[in-house]
Design a protein around this motif. Sequence first.
Motif, PDB file in Angstrom:
ATOM      1  N   ARG A 215     -13.344  22.196 -20.421  1.00 36.13           N
ATOM      2  CA  ARG A 215     -13.105  21.667 -19.079  1.00 36.13           C
ATOM      3  C   ARG A 215     -12.674  22.764 -18.117  1.00 36.13           C
ATOM      4  O   ARG A 215     -13.060  22.764 -16.935  1.00 36.13           O
ATOM      5  CB  ARG A 215     -12.042  20.577 -19.134  1.00 36.13           C
ATOM      6  N   ILE A 216     -11.877  23.725 -18.589  1.00 34.16           N
ATOM      7  CA  ILE A 216     -11.462  24.833 -17.735  1.00 34.16           C
ATOM      8  C   ILE A 216     -12.684  25.648 -17.307  1.00 34.16           C
ATOM      9  O   ILE A 216     -12.811  26.053 -16.154  1.00 34.16           O
ATOM     10  CB  ILE A 216     -10.439  25.714 -18.477  1.00 34.16           C
ATOM     11  N   VAL A 217     -13.583  25.857 -18.263  1.00 36.15           N
ATOM     12  CA  VAL A 217     -14.793  26.615 -17.941  1.00 36.15           C
ATOM     13  C   VAL A 217     -15.634  25.853 -16.926  1.00 36.15           C
ATOM     14  O   VAL A 217     -16.150  26.432 -15.958  1.00 36.15           O
ATOM     15  CB  VAL A 217     -15.594  26.907 -19.224  1.00 36.15           C
ATOM     16  N   ARG A 218     -15.770  24.555 -17.125  1.00 36.81           N
ATOM     17  CA  ARG A 218     -16.640  23.743 -16.259  1.00 36.81           C
ATOM     18  C   ARG A 218     -16.053  23.538 -14.882  1.00 36.81           C
ATOM     19  O   ARG A 218     -16.785  23.563 -13.878  1.00 36.81           O
ATOM     20  CB  ARG A 218     -16.897  22.391 -16.931  1.00 36.81           C
ATOM     21  N   ARG A 219     -14.735  23.351 -14.777  1.00 38.73           N
ATOM     22  CA  ARG A 219     -14.117  22.989 -13.494  1.00 38.73           C
ATOM     23  C   ARG A 219     -13.585  24.186 -12.713  1.00 38.73           C
ATOM     24  O   ARG A 219     -13.473  24.101 -11.479  1.00 38.73           O
ATOM     25  CB  ARG A 219     -12.977  21.995 -13.747  1.00 38.73           C
ATOM     26  N   ILE A 220     -13.239  25.285 -13.384  1.00 39.07           N
ATOM     27  CA  ILE A 220     -12.606  26.409 -12.694  1.00 39.07           C
ATOM     28  C   ILE A 220     -13.470  27.672 -12.747  1.00 39.07           C
ATOM     29  O   ILE A 220     -13.788  28.266 -11.719  1.00 39.07           O
ATOM     30  CB  ILE A 220     -11.210  26.702 -13.291  1.00 39.07           C
ATOM     31  N   ILE A 221     -13.863  28.071 -13.956  1.00 43.51           N
ATOM     32  CA  ILE A 221     -14.546  29.355 -14.104  1.00 43.51           C
ATOM     33  C   ILE A 221     -15.972  29.301 -13.577  1.00 43.51           C
ATOM     34  O   ILE A 221     -16.408  30.187 -12.829  1.00 43.51           O
ATOM     35  CB  ILE A 221     -14.525  29.795 -15.583  1.00 43.51           C
ATOM     36  N   LEU A 222     -16.708  28.264 -13.953  1.00 44.41           N
ATOM     37  CA  LEU A 222     -18.117  28.192 -13.561  1.00 44.41           C
ATOM     38  C   LEU A 222     -18.320  28.130 -12.049  1.00 44.41           C
ATOM     39  O   LEU A 222     -19.190  28.846 -11.514  1.00 44.41           O
ATOM     40  CB  LEU A 222     -18.781  26.998 -14.243  1.00 44.41           C
ATOM     41  N   PRO A 223     -17.559  27.309 -11.291  1.00 43.71           N
ATOM     42  CA  PRO A 223     -17.756  27.337  -9.829  1.00 43.71           C
ATOM     43  C   PRO A 223     -17.496  28.697  -9.197  1.00 43.71           C
ATOM     44  O   PRO A 223     -18.183  29.084  -8.248  1.00 43.71           O
ATOM     45  CB  PRO A 223     -16.753  26.286  -9.332  1.00 43.71           C
ATOM     46  N   GLU A 224     -16.506  29.422  -9.726  1.00 46.70           N
ATOM     47  CA  GLU A 224     -16.225  30.750  -9.183  1.00 46.70           C
ATOM     48  C   GLU A 224     -17.311  31.759  -9.546  1.00 46.70           C
ATOM     49  O   GLU A 224     -17.541  32.730  -8.817  1.00 46.70           O
ATOM     50  CB  GLU A 224     -14.869  31.247  -9.701  1.00 46.70           C
ATOM     51  N   ALA A 225     -17.960  31.537 -10.674  1.00 40.84           N
ATOM     52  CA  ALA A 225     -18.948  32.496 -11.156  1.00 40.84           C
ATOM     53  C   ALA A 225     -20.363  32.193 -10.691  1.00 40.84           C
ATOM     54  O   ALA A 225     -21.263  32.997 -10.942  1.00 40.84           O
ATOM     55  CB  ALA A 225     -18.920  32.540 -12.688  1.00 40.84           C
ATOM     56  N   LEU A 226     -20.582  31.072 -10.028  1.00 37.95           N
ATOM     57  CA  LEU A 226     -21.944  30.689  -9.646  1.00 37.95           C
ATOM     58  C   LEU A 226     -22.646  31.723  -8.756  1.00 37.95           C
ATOM     59  O   LEU A 226     -23.819  32.040  -9.003  1.00 37.95           O
ATOM     60  CB  LEU A 226     -21.920  29.322  -8.953  1.00 37.95           C
ATOM     61  N   PRO A 227     -22.013  32.277  -7.712  1.00 40.17           N
ATOM     62  CA  PRO A 227     -22.723  33.297  -6.923  1.00 40.17           C
ATOM     63  C   PRO A 227     -23.145  34.504  -7.747  1.00 40.17           C
ATOM     64  O   PRO A 227     -24.277  34.989  -7.624  1.00 40.17           O
ATOM     65  CB  PRO A 227     -21.704  33.675  -5.842  1.00 40.17           C
ATOM     66  N   SER A 228     -22.251  34.997  -8.612  1.00 36.64           N
ATOM     67  CA  SER A 228     -22.602  36.139  -9.458  1.00 36.64           C
ATOM     68  C   SER A 228     -23.662  35.761 -10.478  1.00 36.64           C
ATOM     69  O   SER A 228     -24.557  36.562 -10.792  1.00 36.64           O
ATOM     70  CB  SER A 228     -21.353  36.667 -10.165  1.00 36.64           C
ATOM     71  N   LEU A 229     -23.576  34.546 -10.995  1.00 36.01           N
ATOM     72  CA  LEU A 229     -24.577  34.092 -11.952  1.00 36.01           C
ATOM     73  C   LEU A 229     -25.946  33.980 -11.288  1.00 36.01           C
ATOM     74  O   LEU A 229     -26.977  34.350 -11.873  1.00 36.01           O
ATOM     75  CB  LEU A 229     -24.151  32.738 -12.534  1.00 36.01           C
ATOM     76  N   ALA A 230     -25.962  33.484 -10.058  1.00 36.83           N
ATOM     77  CA  ALA A 230     -27.233  33.394  -9.321  1.00 36.83           C
ATOM     78  C   ALA A 230     -27.790  34.774  -9.015  1.00 36.83           C
ATOM     79  O   ALA A 230     -29.001  34.999  -9.090  1.00 36.83           O
ATOM     80  CB  ALA A 230     -27.026  32.606  -8.033  1.00 36.83           C
ATOM     81  N   ALA A 231     -26.915  35.723  -8.688  1.00 36.16           N
ATOM     82  CA  ALA A 231     -27.376  37.085  -8.410  1.00 36.16           C
ATOM     83  C   ALA A 231     -27.996  37.715  -9.651  1.00 36.16           C
ATOM     84  O   ALA A 231     -29.071  38.331  -9.591  1.00 36.16           O
ATOM     85  CB  ALA A 231     -26.215  37.932  -7.905  1.00 36.16           C
TER      86      ALA A 231
END
Length: 302
Positions: A215-231
């Motif tokens: 849940r921490i990964v899904r709710r906190i880490i993943l939203p913050e990492a989405l721009p870098s992941l998209a790049a």
Amino acid sequence: MTAEPAAMTAEPAAVRPAPHRPLRVRPLPARMRPWLWALPPVGLLALFFLYPLALVVRQSFRPDTGGTSLAPYTEVLASESFREALWTTVWLALAATAGCVVLGFLLALVIAFVPFPGARTVSRFVDVFLSFPSFLITLALLFVYGTVGMANGAWTSVTGAAEGPFRFLATPWGVLLAEITYFTPFVMRPLLAAFAQLDTAQLEAASSLGARAPRIVRRIILPEALPSLAAGAGLVLVLCLNEFGIVLFTGAKGVTTLPALVYGKAILESDYPGACVVAVVNVLISVGLYGLYRVVSRRAGA
């Protein structure tokens, strides 16, 4: 005899030259200075990139029969080999990008948030790995999983069989494995940079409130990492569309991508107009995907 007037007898005063005034060069307007500084790099870009690209585009409109026409485009775009190469290029690029995104995200999570000895060394190795040529990774896979590689050698030594079971490197799946292996660090690098800037207080607060790791990964880490992941995903997609060394060194039969088709038409068939047509199509696809990536990343705040 009367004396002449003093004004008539006095010698005329020496004529002094006018003082020299240096010429003043008017400075360029402020709005012109950026254009002046941009001229050298634009000139180099035009000489070493745009001019050869213009030659390729011009050659794509000149068939071997002479003149200028759309015949090379009509012939190439209607051929079965081009359609198969286009489909192979697209699905390999999409599948490799998806694999790199999943694997890169998981590995970056482990390196950034799971304490283990050597985590910093592994993170630095990711930076070094980015400098490796693609064919080097392919050769390493051939040494391990090739027809006469270590895995097949160990199998024949243990079982006494004449041949080993590992033959997937000469198939599309071998190309896919090599591309995922090589391009995964291109996703990990921006993710590790994003994870390093993440506020750990949010993670500690969520953990103290009873939130579990998924849940921490899904709710906190993943939203913050989405721009870098998209790049990272956008970069890998464009690189996979233009990858040639991996396809060549795996020797996969029946796997012909657009870059491999350019090589085949130019070197093996001496069909230079056809090779230029495929190259132009490949460039247009890459530029179009890059433009789409820029639009999506801008909206995502990357």
